[in-house]
Design a protein around this motif. Structure first.
Motif, mmCIF file in Angstrom:
data_model
loop_
_atom_site.group_PDB
_atom_site.id
_atom_site.type_symbol
_atom_site.label_atom_id
_atom_site.label_comp_id
_atom_site.label_asym_id
_atom_site.label_seq_id
_atom_site.Cartn_x
_atom_site.Cartn_y
_atom_site.Cartn_z
ATOM 1 N N LEU A 51 0.799 -1.217 0.000
ATOM 2 C CA LEU A 51 0.000 0.000 0.000
ATOM 3 C C LEU A 51 0.839 1.279 0.000
ATOM 4 C CD1 LEU A 51 -2.622 -1.100 2.665
ATOM 5 C CD2 LEU A 51 -2.934 -1.041 0.188
ATOM 6 N N SER A 52 2.150 1.149 0.007
ATOM 7 C CA SER A 52 3.020 2.313 0.161
ATOM 8 C C SER A 52 2.930 3.309 -0.991
ATOM 9 C CB SER A 52 4.471 1.881 0.365
ATOM 10 O OG SER A 52 4.918 1.135 -0.748
ATOM 11 N N HIS A 53 2.287 2.963 -2.081
ATOM 12 C CA HIS A 53 2.123 3.898 -3.196
ATOM 13 C C HIS A 53 0.896 4.799 -3.011
ATOM 14 C CE1 HIS A 53 -0.632 0.687 -4.304
ATOM 15 N NE2 HIS A 53 -1.224 1.542 -5.128
ATOM 16 N N LEU A 54 0.112 4.572 -1.958
ATOM 17 C CA LEU A 54 -1.093 5.353 -1.698
ATOM 18 C C LEU A 54 -0.792 6.491 -0.717
ATOM 19 C CD1 LEU A 54 -3.628 2.433 -1.229
ATOM 20 C CD2 LEU A 54 -3.336 3.877 -3.264
ATOM 21 N N PHE A 55 -1.230 7.698 -1.065
ATOM 22 C CA PHE A 55 -1.025 8.854 -0.184
ATOM 23 C C PHE A 55 -1.623 8.604 1.195
ATOM 24 C CE2 PHE A 55 -0.674 11.272 -4.220
ATOM 25 C CZ PHE A 55 0.524 11.933 -3.970
ATOM 26 N N GLY A 56 -2.885 8.180 1.234
ATOM 27 C CA GLY A 56 -3.579 7.994 2.498
ATOM 28 C C GLY A 56 -2.883 7.007 3.416
ATOM 29 N N TYR A 57 -2.443 5.892 2.848
ATOM 30 C CA TYR A 57 -1.756 4.889 3.649
ATOM 31 C C TYR A 57 -0.463 5.460 4.233
ATOM 32 C CZ TYR A 57 0.907 0.771 4.972
ATOM 33 O OH TYR A 57 1.659 -0.138 5.671
ATOM 34 N N THR A 58 0.314 6.130 3.399
ATOM 35 C CA THR A 58 1.601 6.662 3.837
ATOM 36 C C THR A 58 1.414 7.784 4.855
ATOM 37 O OG1 THR A 58 2.565 6.031 1.723
ATOM 38 C CG2 THR A 58 3.808 7.610 3.042
ATOM 39 N N LEU A 59 0.420 8.640 4.640
ATOM 40 C CA LEU A 59 0.145 9.701 5.610
ATOM 41 C C LEU A 59 -0.314 9.122 6.942
ATOM 42 C CD1 LEU A 59 -1.592 12.353 3.353
ATOM 43 C CD2 LEU A 59 0.565 12.637 4.578
ATOM 44 N N ASN A 60 -1.157 8.102 6.896
ATOM 45 C CA ASN A 60 -1.621 7.469 8.127
ATOM 46 C C ASN A 60 -0.462 6.816 8.870
ATOM 47 O OD1 ASN A 60 -3.687 6.796 9.983
ATOM 48 N ND2 ASN A 60 -3.788 4.741 9.123
ATOM 49 N N ARG A 61 0.426 6.176 8.135
ATOM 50 C CA ARG A 61 1.610 5.565 8.751
ATOM 51 C C ARG A 61 2.459 6.629 9.431
ATOM 52 N NH1 ARG A 61 6.779 3.922 5.836
ATOM 53 N NH2 ARG A 61 7.963 3.062 7.556
ATOM 54 N N LEU A 62 2.673 7.750 8.750
ATOM 55 C CA LEU A 62 3.436 8.847 9.336
ATOM 56 C C LEU A 62 2.744 9.381 10.580
ATOM 57 C CD1 LEU A 62 5.659 11.013 9.401
ATOM 58 C CD2 LEU A 62 4.288 12.325 7.760
ATOM 59 N N GLN A 63 1.432 9.601 10.502
ATOM 60 C CA GLN A 63 0.701 10.138 11.639
ATOM 61 C C GLN A 63 0.770 9.209 12.838
ATOM 62 O OE1 GLN A 63 -2.465 9.118 13.186
ATOM 63 N NE2 GLN A 63 -2.197 10.813 14.589
ATOM 64 N N LYS A 64 0.579 7.925 12.617
ATOM 65 C CA LYS A 64 0.623 6.956 13.725
ATOM 66 C C LYS A 64 2.015 6.915 14.357
ATOM 67 C CE LYS A 64 -3.525 5.079 13.189
ATOM 68 N NZ LYS A 64 -4.596 5.306 14.103
ATOM 69 N N THR A 65 3.047 6.946 13.527
ATOM 70 C CA THR A 65 4.419 6.913 14.037
ATOM 71 C C THR A 65 4.746 8.210 14.769
ATOM 72 O OG1 THR A 65 5.022 5.489 12.191
ATOM 73 C CG2 THR A 65 6.823 6.511 13.399
ATOM 74 N N LEU A 66 4.337 9.331 14.200
ATOM 75 C CA LEU A 66 4.564 10.626 14.846
ATOM 76 C C LEU A 66 3.874 10.676 16.199
ATOM 77 C CD1 LEU A 66 5.506 13.592 14.845
ATOM 78 C CD2 LEU A 66 3.438 14.142 13.551
ATOM 79 N N ARG A 67 2.638 10.240 16.264
ATOM 80 C CA ARG A 67 1.897 10.244 17.526
ATOM 81 C C ARG A 67 2.584 9.364 18.565
ATOM 82 N NH1 ARG A 67 -3.481 10.532 19.752
ATOM 83 N NH2 ARG A 67 -3.088 10.070 21.947
ATOM 84 N N ALA A 68 3.049 8.201 18.145
ATOM 85 C CA ALA A 68 3.728 7.301 19.081
ATOM 86 C C ALA A 68 5.000 7.939 19.629
ATOM 87 C CB ALA A 68 4.051 5.972 18.393
ATOM 88 N N ARG A 69 5.803 8.567 18.757
ATOM 89 C CA ARG A 69 7.038 9.211 19.226
ATOM 90 C C ARG A 69 6.730 10.396 20.134
ATOM 91 N NH1 ARG A 69 8.114 5.341 16.554
ATOM 92 N NH2 ARG A 69 7.494 4.528 18.550
#
Length: 142
Positions: free
Chosen positions: A2-20
């Protein structure tokens, strides 16, 4: 993948950012939404709970629990609205201001990683993200 999808990549970034952010703020007894509340109250004392909820992406009932917990922790104080009614305006206490200062340093470290990654394109990326959010928000039906 799914890494070619904007939404998936943004969600991954958001989840990782929130965790950090939560990890960096934990030593101060704060979560990312609580930090956001401190920032918003510093900029706009007395802001309504409903607006706090909208700006921090949580539901109004969740915001009520967050505000009550922060009040019990001595980070903010709520007073009746001078115009009357049931509204209680929240303002940072001295402890809330102190904790916001410390938390801002912790968050800056996480934000610094994003800024380093974005490099010279940081302003363009931020503008694009904002414009994309605005356009998608404008597509709401009804």
């Amino acid at each position: 993948m799914l890494s070619h999808l904007f939404g998936y990549t943004l969600n991954r970034l958001q989840k990782t950012l929130r965790a950090r952010m939560d990890e960096n703020l934990a030593s101060l007894g704060l979560s990312a939404p609580q930090y956001a509340v401190l920032c918003l109250l510093a900029a706009d004392p007395g802001i309504a709970n409903a607006e706090l909820a909208r700006r921090t992406f949580v539901t109004p009932p969740t915001m009520i629990r967050i505000v009550m917990a922060m009040e019990q922790a001595g980070l903010l104080a709520r007073t009746p609205d001078p115009e009357g009614g049931r509204k209680l305006g929240a303002r940072l206490t001295a402890e809330g201001e102190r904790r916001l200062g410390l938390a801002s340093k912790a968050v800056a470290a996480t934000e610094g990683v994003l800024a380093e990654t974005a490099g010279e394109d940081g302003a363009t990326i931020l503008r694009w993200l904002g414009e994309a959010a605005d356009r998608l928000d404008g597509m709401r039906s009804g």
